[in-house]
Write a protein that holds these residues in place. Structure first.
Motif, short mmCIF file in Angstrom:
data_model
loop_
_atom_site.label_atom_id
_atom_site.label_comp_id
_atom_site.label_asym_id
_atom_site.label_seq_id
_atom_site.Cartn_x
_atom_site.Cartn_y
_atom_site.Cartn_z
N GLY A 1 0.80 -1.22 0.00
CA GLY A 1 0.00 0.00 0.00
C GLY A 1 0.83 1.27 0.00
N ARG A 2 2.11 1.17 0.41
CA ARG A 2 2.97 2.36 0.44
C ARG A 2 3.59 2.67 -0.92
NH1 ARG A 2 4.98 4.23 5.12
NH2 ARG A 2 5.42 6.03 3.78
N MET A 3 3.41 1.76 -1.85
CA MET A 3 3.99 1.95 -3.18
C MET A 3 3.07 1.30 -4.20
SD MET A 3 7.87 0.90 -4.33
CE MET A 3 8.70 2.20 -3.40
N VAL A 4 2.88 1.96 -5.35
CA VAL A 4 2.07 1.38 -6.42
C VAL A 4 2.90 1.42 -7.71
CG1 VAL A 4 -0.13 2.02 -5.38
CG2 VAL A 4 0.97 3.58 -6.99
N ALA A 5 2.66 0.46 -8.58
CA ALA A 5 3.41 0.37 -9.84
C ALA A 5 2.46 0.58 -11.02
CB ALA A 5 4.08 -1.00 -9.96
N ILE A 6 2.84 1.47 -11.94
CA ILE A 6 2.09 1.66 -13.18
C ILE A 6 3.08 1.72 -14.33
CG2 ILE A 6 0.25 2.87 -11.97
CD1 ILE A 6 1.20 5.45 -13.22
N SER A 7 2.61 1.41 -15.52
CA SER A 7 3.51 1.25 -16.66
C SER A 7 3.80 2.54 -17.41
CB SER A 7 2.92 0.23 -17.64
OG SER A 7 1.65 0.67 -18.11
N SER A 8 2.96 3.55 -17.26
CA SER A 8 3.08 4.75 -18.11
C SER A 8 3.75 5.91 -17.37
CB SER A 8 1.70 5.18 -18.59
OG SER A 8 0.82 5.38 -17.50
N LEU A 9 4.96 5.69 -16.89
CA LEU A 9 5.71 6.77 -16.23
C LEU A 9 6.96 7.09 -17.04
CD1 LEU A 9 5.59 5.88 -12.42
CD2 LEU A 9 4.22 7.55 -13.65
N PRO A 10 7.36 8.36 -17.08
CA PRO A 10 6.61 9.51 -16.58
C PRO A 10 5.31 9.67 -17.35
CG PRO A 10 8.89 10.10 -17.08
CD PRO A 10 8.64 8.77 -17.71
N GLY A 11 4.30 10.20 -16.69
CA GLY A 11 3.03 10.37 -17.35
C GLY A 11 1.95 10.84 -16.42
N GLN A 12 0.76 10.96 -16.97
CA GLN A 12 -0.39 11.45 -16.23
C GLN A 12 -0.89 10.37 -15.28
OE1 GLN A 12 -1.82 14.47 -16.40
NE2 GLN A 12 -3.60 14.07 -15.11
N VAL A 13 -1.09 10.76 -14.02
CA VAL A 13 -1.65 9.85 -13.02
C VAL A 13 -2.90 10.49 -12.44
CG1 VAL A 13 -1.30 8.73 -10.79
CG2 VAL A 13 0.59 8.84 -12.43
N ASP A 14 -4.02 9.78 -12.54
CA ASP A 14 -5.28 10.25 -11.96
C ASP A 14 -5.63 9.40 -10.75
OD1 ASP A 14 -5.63 12.18 -14.00
OD2 ASP A 14 -6.50 10.67 -15.33
N ILE A 15 -6.13 10.06 -9.74
CA ILE A 15 -6.49 9.38 -8.49
C ILE A 15 -7.99 9.09 -8.49
CG2 ILE A 15 -6.40 9.50 -5.97
CD1 ILE A 15 -3.68 9.49 -7.38
N GLY A 16 -8.36 7.91 -7.96
CA GLY A 16 -9.76 7.52 -7.90
C GLY A 16 -10.62 8.50 -7.13
N GLU A 17 -11.92 8.53 -7.47
CA GLU A 17 -12.83 9.50 -6.86
C GLU A 17 -12.95 9.33 -5.35
OE1 GLU A 17 -16.56 9.37 -8.85
OE2 GLU A 17 -15.75 10.06 -10.78
N GLU A 18 -12.73 8.13 -4.85
CA GLU A 18 -12.86 7.90 -3.40
C GLU A 18 -11.64 8.36 -2.62
OE1 GLU A 18 -15.13 4.10 -2.31
OE2 GLU A 18 -14.22 3.60 -4.24
N ILE A 19 -10.55 8.61 -3.33
CA ILE A 19 -9.33 9.04 -2.67
C ILE A 19 -9.29 10.56 -2.69
CG2 ILE A 19 -6.83 8.74 -2.51
CD1 ILE A 19 -8.36 6.12 -2.37
N ARG A 20 -9.91 11.17 -1.70
CA ARG A 20 -10.00 12.62 -1.61
C ARG A 20 -9.70 13.06 -0.17
NH1 ARG A 20 -9.15 12.34 -6.06
NH2 ARG A 20 -10.37 12.97 -7.87
N PRO A 21 -9.04 14.21 0.01
CA PRO A 21 -8.71 14.67 1.36
C PRO A 21 -9.94 14.67 2.28
CG PRO A 21 -7.63 16.07 -0.26
CD PRO A 21 -8.55 15.15 -1.02
N GLY A 22 -9.75 14.10 3.46
CA GLY A 22 -10.83 14.03 4.45
C GLY A 22 -11.62 12.74 4.40
N LYS A 23 -11.50 11.98 3.31
CA LYS A 23 -12.22 10.71 3.20
C LYS A 23 -11.59 9.67 4.12
CE LYS A 23 -15.19 10.22 -0.28
NZ LYS A 23 -16.58 9.79 -0.10
N ASN A 24 -12.43 8.87 4.75
CA ASN A 24 -11.95 7.79 5.62
C ASN A 24 -11.95 6.49 4.84
OD1 ASN A 24 -11.06 6.46 7.89
ND2 ASN A 24 -13.10 6.27 8.81
N LEU A 25 -10.76 5.93 4.62
CA LEU A 25 -10.61 4.74 3.79
C LEU A 25 -10.51 3.48 4.65
CD1 LEU A 25 -7.95 6.07 1.24
CD2 LEU A 25 -10.45 6.28 1.13
N ALA A 26 -11.07 2.41 4.11
CA ALA A 26 -10.98 1.12 4.80
C ALA A 26 -10.05 0.17 4.07
CB ALA A 26 -12.37 0.50 4.92
N GLY A 27 -9.68 0.52 2.83
CA GLY A 27 -8.87 -0.37 2.00
C GLY A 27 -9.71 -0.99 0.90
#
Length: 358
Positions: free
Chosen positions: A178-204
């Protein structure tokens, strides 16, 4: 003499072809009409007290529109969130390996290059492609000196600790899932999911990272008035930096707002960017400059159209200082004709003295 041309990129005129021609006339009229007789309050009359002449000049007739093309690329989920707690920050956009993309309860999540999603803790019991991807990242960052492989060993531990110290993390020599994620298109545009927003409480388990993937589509969005001015077989040039791609309208649809959507393709029907698509920045939406060739440009010797007359036998001619000269009209826009049979600099009669304007 400079080249006279007609090129329009504005939608201010309701009739584009008329506007383009008007621009062409404006480009040449200042020089061609300089000898015209003007009477009264700036108005010309049907009768002239002297001959009106114009010089044949290098000219260009044609019109084009400068528009925008939107390049869209599908996005897909490439990583899930494995941390629990409140999102403390989010940083999406153009990223390179080692950048932080979001934080949960103060723990940063880093992005690295890799084809295989990270599915395990990177520690003493880890093995496989995940380990190799992390070692490759650490080698690029100059913390790992060996050859990246699938085995976690003392060299891996040492490299992780070095990176953790540099990034002000707890230097325990392991990377928790969870502390690191791997994607194939780097350098490049990275978009974060709609549920990952400041103040949101995540369960995983939330969709964490989205990245562009798949074939790009090139589209133009036009009003109905704009679309009516563009022939379906128009040639289109799409520009990206120093690259220019030829395109054509492959499909036309209408969206819910009534806008006309032209989907573009390359000359052979394939992708507009063809084998150079990797030159485009990664991203779900990229805007490129484009030119629609409404009337292909014709270059040659240009004169005012009023200087050309048709003889009884159907031939076209102009009157020069040495008498009538036959010419062939090869292109015309309102007020200008491109002709063959004249040399640049030749004076042609536009209006004869004491006669009605041609």
């Amino acid at each position: 003499m400079g080249t006279r041309s007609a090129d329009t990129s504005s939608w201010m005129k309701p009739k584009f072809l008329s506007a383009a021609a008007a621009i062409a006339v404006a480009a040449g009229a200042a020089g061609w009409a300089i000898n015209a007789t003007v009477v009264g309050q700036g108005e010309t009359t049907q009768e002239s007290e002297q001959n009106v002449w114009a010089k044949a000049e290098a000219s260009a007739i044609g019109s084009s529109l400068n528009l925008s093309t939107i390049v869209k690329q599908p996005v897909q989920v490439v990583a899930s969130n494995h941390l629990a707690g409140v999102v403390s920050s989010v940083s999406e956009g153009e990223k390179k390996p080692g950048d932080v993309i979001y934080s949960v309860a103060g723990s940063d999540v880093y992005v690295i290059s890799g084809q295989t999603p990270l599915y395990q803790d990177i520690g003493p019991k880890a093995s496989g492609e995940n380990v190799k991807q992390v070692e490759s990242f650490l080698k690029d960052q100059e913390y790992f000196s060996g050859t990246p492989d699938t085995r976690f060993d003392a060299a891996t531990t040492s490299a992780i600790k070095g990176w953790q110290i540099a990034t002000k993390q707890k230097a325990d020599g392991r990377i928790a899932l969870g502390r690191m994620v791997a994607i194939s298109s780097l350098p490049g545009q990275v978009d974060i999911g709609e549920e990952i927003r400041p103040g949101k409480n995540l369960a995983g388990g939330e969709d964490a990272v989205l990245a562009p993937s798949g074939e790009r589509t090139f589209t133009m969005s036009l009003t109905g008035e704009q679309a009516a001015l563009i022939p379906q077989d128009s040639a289109i040039e799409v520009n990206h930096g120093d690259l220019t791609w030829e395109a054509q309208i492959a499909q036309t649809t209408t969206d819910e707002s009534g806008n006309v959507i032209h989907t573009l393709a390359g000359p052979s029907g394939g992708s507009v960017c063809d084998k150079e698509c990797d030159e485009l920045p990664a991203g779900s939406n990229v805007t490129l400059r484009s030119k629609v060739i409404v009337v292909p440009e014709t270059k040659g010797i240009g004169i005012p159209s009023s200087a050309v007359t048709t003889t009884a036998s159907g031939e076209t001619e102009v009157v020069t200082e040495n008498g009538p000269v036959p010419v062939e009209v090869v292109a015309s826009g309102q007020g200008i004709v491109i002709v063959e049979g004249l040399e640049e600099g030749t004076s042609v009669q536009v209006l004869a003295a004491n006669s009605e304007a041609r």
